[in-house]
Design a protein around this motif. Structure first.
Motif, PDB file in Angstrom:
ATOM      1  N   GLY A  71       0.813  -1.209   0.000  1.00  0.00           N
ATOM      2  CA  GLY A  71       0.000   0.000   0.000  1.00  0.00           C
ATOM      3  C   GLY A  71       0.844   1.254   0.000  1.00  0.00           C
ATOM      4  N   ALA A  72       2.009   1.205   0.667  1.00  0.00           N
ATOM      5  CA  ALA A  72       2.867   2.386   0.752  1.00  0.00           C
ATOM      6  C   ALA A  72       3.447   2.764  -0.602  1.00  0.00           C
ATOM      7  N   LEU A  73       3.691   1.784  -1.482  1.00  0.00           N
ATOM      8  CA  LEU A  73       4.192   2.104  -2.821  1.00  0.00           C
ATOM      9  C   LEU A  73       3.200   2.987  -3.574  1.00  0.00           C
ATOM     10  N   ILE A  74       1.916   2.676  -3.433  1.00  0.00           N
ATOM     11  CA  ILE A  74       0.887   3.489  -4.068  1.00  0.00           C
ATOM     12  C   ILE A  74       0.794   4.848  -3.371  1.00  0.00           C
ATOM     13  N   ALA A  75       0.819   4.821  -2.054  1.00  0.00           N
ATOM     14  CA  ALA A  75       0.647   6.057  -1.290  1.00  0.00           C
ATOM     15  C   ALA A  75       1.774   7.046  -1.555  1.00  0.00           C
ATOM     16  N   ALA A 124       3.545   7.498  -4.244  1.00  0.00           N
ATOM     17  CA  ALA A 124       3.370   8.134  -5.552  1.00  0.00           C
ATOM     18  C   ALA A 124       2.313   9.236  -5.476  1.00  0.00           C
ATOM     19  N   PHE A 125       1.175   8.958  -4.820  1.00  0.00           N
ATOM     20  CA  PHE A 125       0.131   9.965  -4.713  1.00  0.00           C
ATOM     21  C   PHE A 125       0.546  11.104  -3.783  1.00  0.00           C
ATOM     22  N   LEU A 153       4.701  14.228   7.770  1.00  0.00           N
ATOM     23  CA  LEU A 153       4.866  15.359   6.852  1.00  0.00           C
ATOM     24  C   LEU A 153       3.719  15.437   5.846  1.00  0.00           C
ATOM     25  N   VAL A 154       3.310  14.281   5.311  1.00  0.00           N
ATOM     26  CA  VAL A 154       2.232  14.271   4.323  1.00  0.00           C
ATOM     27  C   VAL A 154       0.900  14.650   4.961  1.00  0.00           C
ATOM     28  N   ILE A 155       0.608  14.086   6.129  1.00  0.00           N
ATOM     29  CA  ILE A 155      -0.657  14.385   6.803  1.00  0.00           C
ATOM     30  C   ILE A 155      -0.741  15.863   7.171  1.00  0.00           C
ATOM     31  N   SER A 156       0.389  16.426   7.588  1.00  0.00           N
ATOM     32  CA  SER A 156       0.399  17.840   7.980  1.00  0.00           C
ATOM     33  C   SER A 156       0.398  18.794   6.787  1.00  0.00           C
ATOM     34  N   GLY A 157       0.607  18.242   5.589  1.00  0.00           N
ATOM     35  CA  GLY A 157       0.650  19.087   4.404  1.00  0.00           C
ATOM     36  C   GLY A 157       1.957  19.835   4.232  1.00  0.00           C
ATOM     37  N   GLU A 158       2.990  19.438   4.975  1.00  0.00           N
ATOM     38  CA  GLU A 158       4.266  20.142   4.941  1.00  0.00           C
ATOM     39  C   GLU A 158       5.343  19.393   4.160  1.00  0.00           C
ATOM     40  N   ALA A 159       4.983  18.310   3.502  1.00  0.00           N
ATOM     41  CA  ALA A 159       5.991  17.494   2.823  1.00  0.00           C
ATOM     42  C   ALA A 159       6.560  18.231   1.615  1.00  0.00           C
ATOM     43  N   ARG A 160       7.879  18.184   1.482  1.00  0.00           N
ATOM     44  CA  ARG A 160       8.576  18.746   0.337  1.00  0.00           C
ATOM     45  C   ARG A 160       9.227  17.598  -0.433  1.00  0.00           C
ATOM     46  N   LEU A 162      -7.572   2.724   0.549  1.00  0.00           N
ATOM     47  CA  LEU A 162      -7.344   3.627   1.678  1.00  0.00           C
ATOM     48  C   LEU A 162      -6.794   4.971   1.224  1.00  0.00           C
ATOM     49  N   VAL A 163      -5.972   4.963   0.180  1.00  0.00           N
ATOM     50  CA  VAL A 163      -5.482   6.238  -0.354  1.00  0.00           C
ATOM     51  C   VAL A 163      -6.655   7.077  -0.837  1.00  0.00           C
ATOM     52  N   ALA A 164      -7.588   6.436  -1.516  1.00  0.00           N
ATOM     53  CA  ALA A 164      -8.757   7.157  -2.016  1.00  0.00           C
ATOM     54  C   ALA A 164      -9.647   7.641  -0.874  1.00  0.00           C
ATOM     55  N   ALA A 165      -9.769   6.830   0.189  1.00  0.00           N
ATOM     56  CA  ALA A 165     -10.700   7.166   1.267  1.00  0.00           C
ATOM     57  C   ALA A 165     -10.092   8.107   2.306  1.00  0.00           C
ATOM     58  N   LEU A 166      -8.825   7.888   2.661  1.00  0.00           N
ATOM     59  CA  LEU A 166      -8.218   8.617   3.772  1.00  0.00           C
ATOM     60  C   LEU A 166      -7.072   9.537   3.364  1.00  0.00           C
ATOM     61  N   GLY A 167      -6.478   9.267   2.203  1.00  0.00           N
ATOM     62  CA  GLY A 167      -5.312  10.040   1.795  1.00  0.00           C
ATOM     63  C   GLY A 167      -4.042   9.247   1.976  1.00  0.00           C
ATOM     64  N   PRO A 168      -2.985   9.597   1.230  1.00  0.00           N
ATOM     65  CA  PRO A 168      -1.749   8.798   1.266  1.00  0.00           C
ATOM     66  C   PRO A 168      -1.018   8.833   2.597  1.00  0.00           C
ATOM     67  N   GLY A 169      -1.141   9.923   3.340  1.00  0.00           N
ATOM     68  CA  GLY A 169      -0.405  10.015   4.604  1.00  0.00           C
ATOM     69  C   GLY A 169      -0.779   8.937   5.586  1.00  0.00           C
ATOM     70  N   TRP A 170      -2.065   8.606   5.667  1.00  0.00           N
ATOM     71  CA  TRP A 170      -2.500   7.591   6.620  1.00  0.00           C
ATOM     72  C   TRP A 170      -2.069   6.195   6.192  1.00  0.00           C
ATOM     73  N   VAL A 171      -1.981   5.958   4.902  1.00  0.00           N
ATOM     74  CA  VAL A 171      -1.481   4.664   4.429  1.00  0.00           C
ATOM     75  C   VAL A 171       0.004   4.522   4.767  1.00  0.00           C
ATOM     76  N   LEU A 172       0.755   5.610   4.647  1.00  0.00           N
ATOM     77  CA  LEU A 172       2.165   5.581   5.043  1.00  0.00           C
ATOM     78  C   LEU A 172       2.296   5.341   6.549  1.00  0.00           C
TER      79      LEU A 172
END
Length: 447
Positions: free
Chosen positions: A47-51, A53-54, A114-121, A181-191
């Motif tokens: 799942g993290a491989l997909i997350a 990328a998104f 970082l992804v969940i907080s929206g601060e990922a670079r 889960l990426v579609a439902a919750l977003g990639p950060g939670w899958v990570l």
């Protein structure tokens, strides 16, 4: 001491005894821990491989950035594999595995925050992906052979096939669950789930009972150990020939599936949907191959495995034609089944022929051969297509697989290496002590 898998107390009620979970008599505590840990990480990592990328796309990246983040994981994997193999032969392997899991847990956990907080670079994602690749470089060689060291030699093929079946099933389920889960919750939670999976798996591996294992005798130095591993590889023609074979086979298969396959699907098969079904069929084929190997134990293990490499040429040929979605799906299933037969027989040969104290170093060279040319092949796929055309490039992929496999079959050691059913060597005996024999006793002394 394990007194029999799933055994209920003698005075327990009959219903409790019937409902008690059962496992095969050869599947002791250490085997169960290792298999469970592999399934847990397989679910999370797929799942993290997909997350990831998104996550790159959500941060404003494009397709090139997705590729660069993926490459940032591959590069340290290639660079540190040999060092990881040498370290795993100098230290207790389960300690190396747990440390690598801890590094992966921290890197993926930071990535998730970082992804969940929206601060990922993008540069942060690249660094964290590189740390993940570094952890894998140390984990992979240490983990190779550990499962087989937990069971008797006569049960090793069946045990490894069951292990692979669970791991492949986890990858299939993890990819499907991760996408949802990426579609439902977003990639950060899958990570974040992947980070938790590494924590659970590391904890399980930390529970391995290796009491009585003799302390490893260290060599004169890390690079001397690497040279010793190189001599082990080059001194066995069957070993280095297959490593060379799969350096090319894995590269051209990756080019066909990662670059050409989506293009053919878009133009001739109806888009991503049919291509996704074909890839899923390949995964289902690997599960089927593992199931087959729980029943079939060929006498000439490498001959059986090498013959099963030929079907890997079929997907490239099918894409070159190109065939419709139905036949392509069937071809992908068959090639997945065949490559899993090879995977099991190959590990049987390594475990049988390579000294245990040098196993991780040899495994590191095997891993390096498997991954080193993949980035080169995927990078060159586009220019080769522009030069000779996509159909010719795909036929070339098939031809390389057939030619190299035929060449490997000319090596006497590949044709003639036979499976042995002797007791496990002394160094792995402590791993066996919790696996009951046919009469419920501990593993016998090695012959």
């Amino acid at each position: 001491m394990n007194h029999g898998p799933g055994a209920a107390p003698a005075d327990g009620p009959p219903s409790r005894r019937r409902l008690a979970p059962r496992r095969p008599p050869w599947a002791g505590r250490n085997y169960t821990l290792l298999t469970t840990a592999a399934v847990v990480t397989g679910l999370g990592s797929s799942g993290a491989l997909i997350a990831s990328a998104f996550a790159v796309l959500e941060a404003g990246g494009d397709g090139t950035d997705v590729g660069l983040i993926a490459a940032s994981r591959t590069v340290p994997l290639v660079l540190f594999l040999l060092i990881g193999g040498a370290v795993a032969d100098r230290l207790p392997r389960h300690h190396v595995m747990v440390a690598a899991n801890a590094l992966n847990c921290l890197s993926q956990g930071t990535f998730a925050v970082l992804v969940i907080s929206g601060e990922a670079r993008l540069w942060q994602m690249a660094v964290l992906s590189a740390l993940g690749g570094t952890g894998q470089a140390f984990f992979g060689p240490a983990a190779e052979g550990m499962v087989l060291a937990t069971v008797r030699s006569e049960q090793s093929a069946r045990a490894f096939a069951v292990f692979r079946m669970g791991m492949n099933g986890a990858h299939i389920g993890g990819a499907a669950l991760g996408g949802a889960l990426v579609a439902a919750l977003g990639p950060g939670w899958v990570l974040a789930v992947d980070a938790a999976a590494f924590a659970v798996a590391g904890s399980l591996r930390g529970l391995l009972d290796l009491s009585g294992m003799p302390e490893r005798v260290r060599g004169t130095g890390l690079f001397a150990d690497l040279r010793d591993g190189w001599r082990e590889v080059t001194g066995r023609p069957w070993l280095w020939s297959v490593i060379v074979q799969f350096a090319v086979v894995n590269a051209v298969v990756a080019a066909a599936e990662a670059v050409y396959g989506p293009l053919v699907a878009e133009e001739h098969l109806g888009g991503a949907g049919p291509w996704g079904v074909a890839l899923a069929a390949f995964g289902a084929g690997t599960v089927g191959g593992a199931l087959l190997m729980t029943r079939w134990q060929p006498r000439r293990i490498l001959l059986a495995g090498a013959l099963c490499v030929f079907p890997l040429a079929l997907p490239s040929a099918a894409l070159a034609v190109p065939v419709t979605a139905g036949p392509l799906t069937a071809v992908m299933f068959g090639s997945g089944l065949a490559v899993e037969v090879f995977a099991v027989t190959w590990m049987m040969a390594l475990h049988q022929e390579v000294p245990e104290e040098k196993f991780s170093r040899v495994s590191a060279y095997d891993w390096l051969g498997s991954v080193a040319m993949v980035p080169v092949a995927t990078a060159l796929a586009g220019p080769v297509e522009a030069l000779i055309g996509r159909s010719a490039a795909l036929w070339g992929c098939s031809a390389l697989i057939v030619a190299l496999t035929a060449a490997v079959l000319c090596v006497p050691g590949v044709r003639n290496l036979e499976r042995r059913t002797t007791a496990a060597p002394p160094l792995v005996q402590p791993l066996l002590k919790d696996s009951p024999g046919p009469s419920g006793d501990s593993a016998p002394s090695p012959s």
